[in-house]
Design a protein around this motif. Structure first.
Motif, PDB file in Angstrom:
ATOM      1  N   LEU A   1      28.944 -14.290  -4.607  1.00 55.14           N
ATOM      2  CA  LEU A   1      29.835 -14.182  -5.768  1.00 55.14           C
ATOM      3  C   LEU A   1      29.815 -12.721  -6.195  1.00 55.14           C
ATOM      4  CD1 LEU A   1      31.416 -15.826  -8.057  1.00 55.14           C
ATOM      5  CD2 LEU A   1      29.338 -15.526  -9.385  1.00 55.14           C
TER       6      LEU A   1
ATOM      7  N   ASP B   1      29.768  -3.620  -3.706  1.00 58.24           N
ATOM      8  CA  ASP B   1      28.718  -2.911  -2.977  1.00 58.24           C
ATOM      9  C   ASP B   1      27.484  -3.782  -2.781  1.00 58.24           C
ATOM     10  OD1 ASP B   1      27.053  -0.950  -1.912  1.00 58.24           O
ATOM     11  OD2 ASP B   1      26.405  -0.302  -3.906  1.00 58.24           O
ATOM     12  N   ARG B   2      26.895  -4.244  -3.872  1.00 54.73           N
ATOM     13  CA  ARG B   2      25.608  -4.946  -3.754  1.00 54.73           C
ATOM     14  C   ARG B   2      25.730  -6.289  -3.044  1.00 54.73           C
ATOM     15  NH1 ARG B   2      22.032  -1.735  -3.436  1.00 54.73           N
ATOM     16  NH2 ARG B   2      20.572  -3.434  -3.762  1.00 54.73           N
ATOM     17  N   GLY B   3      26.786  -7.012  -3.344  1.00 54.78           N
ATOM     18  CA  GLY B   3      26.979  -8.299  -2.673  1.00 54.78           C
ATOM     19  C   GLY B   3      26.979  -8.104  -1.168  1.00 54.78           C
TER      20      GLY B   3
ATOM     21  N   CYS C   1      33.351 -15.200  -2.857  1.00 57.69           N
ATOM     22  CA  CYS C   1      34.192 -15.341  -4.041  1.00 57.69           C
ATOM     23  C   CYS C   1      34.297 -13.998  -4.737  1.00 57.69           C
ATOM     24  CB  CYS C   1      33.549 -16.378  -4.973  1.00 57.69           C
ATOM     25  SG  CYS C   1      34.413 -16.543  -6.543  1.00 57.69           S
TER      26      CYS C   1
ATOM     27  N   ASP D   1      27.444  -6.183 -14.427  1.00 60.37           N
ATOM     28  CA  ASP D   1      26.548  -6.560 -15.531  1.00 60.37           C
ATOM     29  C   ASP D   1      27.182  -7.502 -16.584  1.00 60.37           C
ATOM     30  OD1 ASP D   1      25.759  -4.312 -14.109  1.00 60.37           O
ATOM     31  OD2 ASP D   1      24.748  -3.365 -15.771  1.00 60.37           O
TER      32      ASP D   1
ATOM     33  N   HIS E   1      27.235 -11.285 -15.775  1.00 57.68           N
ATOM     34  CA  HIS E   1      26.043 -12.018 -15.340  1.00 57.68           C
ATOM     35  C   HIS E   1      25.762 -13.274 -16.175  1.00 57.68           C
ATOM     36  CE1 HIS E   1      24.051  -8.371 -13.115  1.00 57.68           C
ATOM     37  NE2 HIS E   1      25.205  -8.734 -12.612  1.00 57.68           N
TER      38      HIS E   1
ATOM     39  N   GLU F   1      21.691 -10.189  -9.337  1.00 57.50           N
ATOM     40  CA  GLU F   1      21.510  -8.751  -9.509  1.00 57.50           C
ATOM     41  C   GLU F   1      20.965  -8.443 -10.899  1.00 57.50           C
ATOM     42  OE1 GLU F   1      20.911  -6.090  -8.504  1.00 57.50           O
ATOM     43  OE2 GLU F   1      21.815  -5.699  -6.581  1.00 57.50           O
TER      44      GLU F   1
ATOM     45  N   CYS G   1      17.129  -9.210  -8.471  1.00 62.06           N
ATOM     46  CA  CYS G   1      17.101  -8.186  -7.411  1.00 62.06           C
ATOM     47  C   CYS G   1      16.353  -6.920  -7.833  1.00 62.06           C
ATOM     48  CB  CYS G   1      18.517  -7.837  -6.974  1.00 62.06           C
ATOM     49  SG  CYS G   1      19.332  -9.211  -6.194  1.00 62.06           S
TER      50      CYS G   1
ATOM     51  N   TRP H   1      29.007   2.712 -15.043  1.00 64.59           N
ATOM     52  CA  TRP H   1      27.919   2.474 -15.998  1.00 64.59           C
ATOM     53  C   TRP H   1      27.884   3.544 -17.083  1.00 64.59           C
ATOM     54  CZ3 TRP H   1      26.663   2.013 -10.611  1.00 64.59           C
ATOM     55  CH2 TRP H   1      26.517   0.687 -10.205  1.00 64.59           C
TER      56      TRP H   1
ATOM     57  N   HIS I   1      14.326  -1.606 -13.368  1.00 63.89           N
ATOM     58  CA  HIS I   1      13.448  -1.612 -12.183  1.00 63.89           C
ATOM     59  C   HIS I   1      12.070  -1.062 -12.546  1.00 63.89           C
ATOM     60  CE1 HIS I   1      16.250  -2.705  -9.122  1.00 63.89           C
ATOM     61  NE2 HIS I   1      17.005  -1.638  -9.224  1.00 63.89           N
TER      62      HIS I   1
ATOM     63  N   ARG J   1      37.555   2.892  -5.672  1.00 71.04           N
ATOM     64  CA  ARG J   1      37.885   1.487  -5.910  1.00 71.04           C
ATOM     65  C   ARG J   1      39.187   1.339  -6.696  1.00 71.04           C
ATOM     66  NH1 ARG J   1      34.188  -3.444  -6.363  1.00 71.04           N
ATOM     67  NH2 ARG J   1      35.835  -4.961  -6.052  1.00 71.04           N
TER      68      ARG J   1
HETATM   69  N1  LIG Z   1      19.371  -3.734  -7.437  1.00 77.49           N
HETATM   70  C1  LIG Z   1      19.837  -2.502  -7.542  1.00 77.49           C
HETATM   71  O1  LIG Z   1      19.139  -1.550  -7.285  1.00 77.49           O
HETATM   72  C2  LIG Z   1      21.258  -2.271  -7.983  1.00 77.49           C
HETATM   73  C3  LIG Z   1      21.919  -1.100  -7.622  1.00 77.49           C
HETATM   74  C4  LIG Z   1      23.236  -0.927  -8.027  1.00 77.49           C
HETATM   75  C5  LIG Z   1      23.845  -1.907  -8.794  1.00 77.49           C
HETATM   76  N2  LIG Z   1      23.162  -3.016  -9.168  1.00 77.49           N
HETATM   77  C6  LIG Z   1      23.800  -4.089  -9.959  1.00 77.49           C
HETATM   78  O2  LIG Z   1      24.505  -4.920  -9.045  1.00 77.49           O
HETATM   79  C7  LIG Z   1      25.633  -5.505  -9.700  1.00 77.49           C
HETATM   80  C8  LIG Z   1      26.867  -5.251  -8.864  1.00 77.49           C
HETATM   81  O3  LIG Z   1      27.077  -3.867  -8.753  1.00 77.49           O
HETATM   82  P1  LIG Z   1      28.080  -3.293  -7.652  1.00 77.49           P
HETATM   83  O4  LIG Z   1      27.880  -1.826  -7.623  1.00 77.49           O
HETATM   84  O5  LIG Z   1      27.992  -4.078  -6.411  1.00 77.49           O
HETATM   85  O6  LIG Z   1      29.466  -3.606  -8.389  1.00 77.49           O
HETATM   86  P2  LIG Z   1      30.870  -3.735  -7.691  1.00 77.49           P
HETATM   87  O7  LIG Z   1      31.878  -3.450  -8.755  1.00 77.49           O
HETATM   88  O8  LIG Z   1      30.917  -2.942  -6.429  1.00 77.49           O
HETATM   89  O9  LIG Z   1      30.947  -5.267  -7.294  1.00 77.49           O
HETATM   90  C9  LIG Z   1      31.074  -6.305  -8.241  1.00 77.49           C
HETATM   91  C10 LIG Z   1      32.093  -7.280  -7.671  1.00 77.49           C
HETATM   92  O10 LIG Z   1      32.129  -8.427  -8.513  1.00 77.49           O
HETATM   93  C11 LIG Z   1      33.484  -8.841  -8.642  1.00 77.49           C
HETATM   94  N3  LIG Z   1      33.559  -9.676  -9.823  1.00 77.49           N
HETATM   95  C12 LIG Z   1      33.457  -9.285 -11.125  1.00 77.49           C
HETATM   96  N4  LIG Z   1      33.527 -10.357 -11.941  1.00 77.49           N
HETATM   97  C13 LIG Z   1      33.632 -11.446 -11.131  1.00 77.49           C
HETATM   98  C14 LIG Z   1      33.726 -12.827 -11.373  1.00 77.49           C
HETATM   99  N5  LIG Z   1      33.718 -13.331 -12.615  1.00 77.49           N
HETATM  100  N6  LIG Z   1      33.837 -13.666 -10.312  1.00 77.49           N
HETATM  101  C15 LIG Z   1      33.860 -13.175  -9.047  1.00 77.49           C
HETATM  102  N7  LIG Z   1      33.784 -11.855  -8.762  1.00 77.49           N
HETATM  103  C16 LIG Z   1      33.657 -11.003  -9.784  1.00 77.49           C
HETATM  104  C17 LIG Z   1      34.244  -7.538  -8.705  1.00 77.49           C
HETATM  105  O11 LIG Z   1      35.619  -7.699  -8.398  1.00 77.49           O
HETATM  106  C18 LIG Z   1      33.499  -6.704  -7.682  1.00 77.49           C
HETATM  107  O12 LIG Z   1      34.053  -6.824  -6.389  1.00 77.49           O
HETATM  108  C19 LIG Z   1      25.682  -4.887 -11.080  1.00 77.49           C
HETATM  109  O13 LIG Z   1      25.111  -5.763 -12.007  1.00 77.49           O
HETATM  110  C20 LIG Z   1      24.837  -3.637 -10.932  1.00 77.49           C
HETATM  111  O14 LIG Z   1      24.293  -3.224 -12.154  1.00 77.49           O
HETATM  112  C21 LIG Z   1      21.895  -3.211  -8.755  1.00 77.49           C
END
Ligand SMILES: NC(=O)c1ccc[n+]([C@@H]2O[C@H](COP(=O)([O-])OP(=O)(O)OC[C@H]3O[C@@H](n4cnc5c(N)ncnc54)[C@H](O)[C@@H]3O)[C@@H](O)[C@H]2O)c1
Length: 424
Positions: free
Chosen positions: A9, A13-15, A35, A79, A82, A99, A126, A173, A190, A258
């Motif tokens: 979902l 990037d992170r997904g 999704c 964020d 979530h 995440e 994560c 952010w 973290h 993006r």
């Molecule tokens: N663990 C880590 O070290 C780390 C590093 C960077 C980011 N993060 C966190 O990871 C999360 C994702 O960051 P990212 O950089 O991948 O963001 P991103 O914007 O690249 O990806 C988020 C995706 O979620 C989709 N989305 C948003 N709302 C949605 C919904 N209701 N249903 C379905 N899809 C939905 C968006 O369209 C987007 O494709 C954030 O919470 C970020 O803070 C964590």
């Protein structure tokens, strides 16, 4: 070990980082559904995992309606999404790899934790750094009693000039009101998590913090700087020149481009140039009116009297995380980017009193994953966790991730209200 079925979902990037474990370890995991509300992200990720159309969902409603069968959902939405998405997935009975940050306040955090307990689903957060060979080996050294009881910990997270500009000044952010997370929650939950995990013989009791935005302000713009970098007379000198960072280095392309509405690999140089003339990614870092702090210091007192400090600053030319833990029998010192830490103790053998240094080099344990290989190690442990293996010392179950988040909420309260904040 059974092969784990994953749904994603939020295919940003992170997904994709976590899901790609299924490509590199096809015997351990597979992606069965994706999704995303963004059609570009949905298509590229659906294609990557060769999913049929009926396993690609453009909303969480459609995903939940379909009743997809899987072992866990990777929730990598941004964020602000979530709380709602996690809650809905818990109610539908899905285990989640969620995440960080979980949410931005204690009431929502406890609500999700309690709901997950009630529904009997697991939520792992994560906190990838716990899984890195560097921090995991430090934790093991503490568990092995090498430094005795922890007395103090000093931690630093220095965010590099380019990354800070990309993500926290120009990027998604950059503003707490929009993103729902301040600098500490976004970047350093973290570090507060590591602090509480490494010192989990006790729990945090009180927090104080200072922090503000004091460098990325209009007063610090170079003389004559313009709103956008493309026509700025200071472009040649400025460390934050957008053309240099985004067209030259092309740092984090999946994030920067993006807004253009195409997959970043399909975007032409001309389209990027035009975009930098209108988007925040092309703006002067000193003139953007945003509210994220650019430095913060946090002090935590733990219930057993041990103490920890954390400093985060944005815009260091030599980015990295370092740690210095003083224990009753020894100390640990290291810098994550070096992949080496030292354990200092004293030997009293034969009535001597001699300093001993043990150097732990984790370089051989590194793979090619991001975050010091924490991303890959997390997935490795998660797949095993879903198979019932509880042997990982890193596991970031929600119950165990609460304290790090509570430290952040308390630090933000302290910073904003100018007081020290007890943690109940
Ligand atoms: N663990 C880590 O070290 C780390 C590093 C960077 C980011 N993060 C966190 O990871 C999360 C994702 O960051 P990212 O950089 O991948 O963001 P991103 O914007 O690249 O990806 C988020 C995706 O979620 C989709 N989305 C948003 N709302 C949605 C919904 N209701 N249903 C379905 N899809 C939905 C968006 O369209 C987007 O494709 C954030 O919470 C970020 O803070 C964590």
């Amino acid at each position: 070990m059974k092969k784990i079925k994953l749904a994603v979902l939020g295919c940003g990037d992170r997904g994709n980082v976590y899901a790609s474990y299924a490509l590199s370890h096809p015997d351990e995991a597979e992606v069965v559904a994706v999704c995303d509300v963004d059609p570009v992200a949905l298509k590229s990720t659906g294609d990557k995992y060769r999913l049929p159309e009926n396993m690609r969902f453009s909303s969480i409603d459609a995903f939940l309606r379909a009743g997809v069968k899987c072992d866990a959902v990777i929730n990598a939405t941004m964020d602000p999404a979530h709380y709602e998405t996690t809650k809905r997935l818990i109610k539908a009975g899905y285990n989640q790899l969620l995440e960080k940050p979980v949410v931005n306040n204690a009431a929502d955090l406890y609500e999700l934790r309690d709901l997950a307990r009630e529904k009997g689903v697991s939520i792992l957060v994560c906190h990838v750094l716990r899984y890195t060979p560097f921090y995991r080996s430090i934790k093991q050294a503490i568990l092995d009693g090498k430094i005795g009881k922890i007395l103090t910990m000093e931690m630093n997270e220095h965010v590099g000039t380019v990354h800070f500009a990309d993500s926290f000044i120009r990027g998604k952010w950059s503003d707490e009101d929009v993103c729902g997370s301040g600098l500490l929650l976004q970047k350093c939950c973290h570090d507060t998590d590591l602090m509480c995990w490494l010192n989990n013989a006790t729990v945090p009791a009180a927090v104080s913090s200072f922090g503000e935005r004091a460098f990325f302000t209009e007063d610090n713009a170079p003389e004559g700087a313009t709103e956008f970098c493309y026509n700025c007379p200071c472009a040649g000198e400025c460390l934050y020149n957008a053309q240099k960072i985004h067209l030259g280095l092309d740092n984090l392309p999946f994030q920067t481009w993006r807004g253009i509405g195409k997959h970043y690999t399909e975007i032409t140089r001309e389209e990027k140039e035009v975009y930098l003339r209108v988007s925040d990614y092309g703006r002067c870092v000193f003139k953007l009116k945003r509210n994220l702090a650019d430095r913060q210091m946090v002090t935590v007192r733990f219930r057993n009297g041990s103490m920890a400090t954390l400093t985060v600053v944005g815009g260091d030319v030599l980015p990295g995380r370092d740690i210095n833990i003083v224990g009753s029998k020894g100390k640990i010192q290291g810098r994550m980017e070096d992949n080496v830490f030292h354990i200092y103790t004293i030997s009293r053998e034969n009535d001597g009193y001699k300093n001993v240094t043990e150097t732990v080099d984790v370089t051989a344990q590194l793979g090619d994953g991001r975050h010091g290989n924490g991303d890959v190690c997390l997935m490795h442990d998660y797949v095993r966790y879903l198979n019932g293996d509880r042997s990982s010392i890193s596991i970031t179950a929600l119950d165990d991730s609460v304290n790090g988040h509570l430290c952040v909420y308390a630090a933000e309260k302290s910073r904003k209200e100018g007081t020290f904040v007890p943690i109940d």
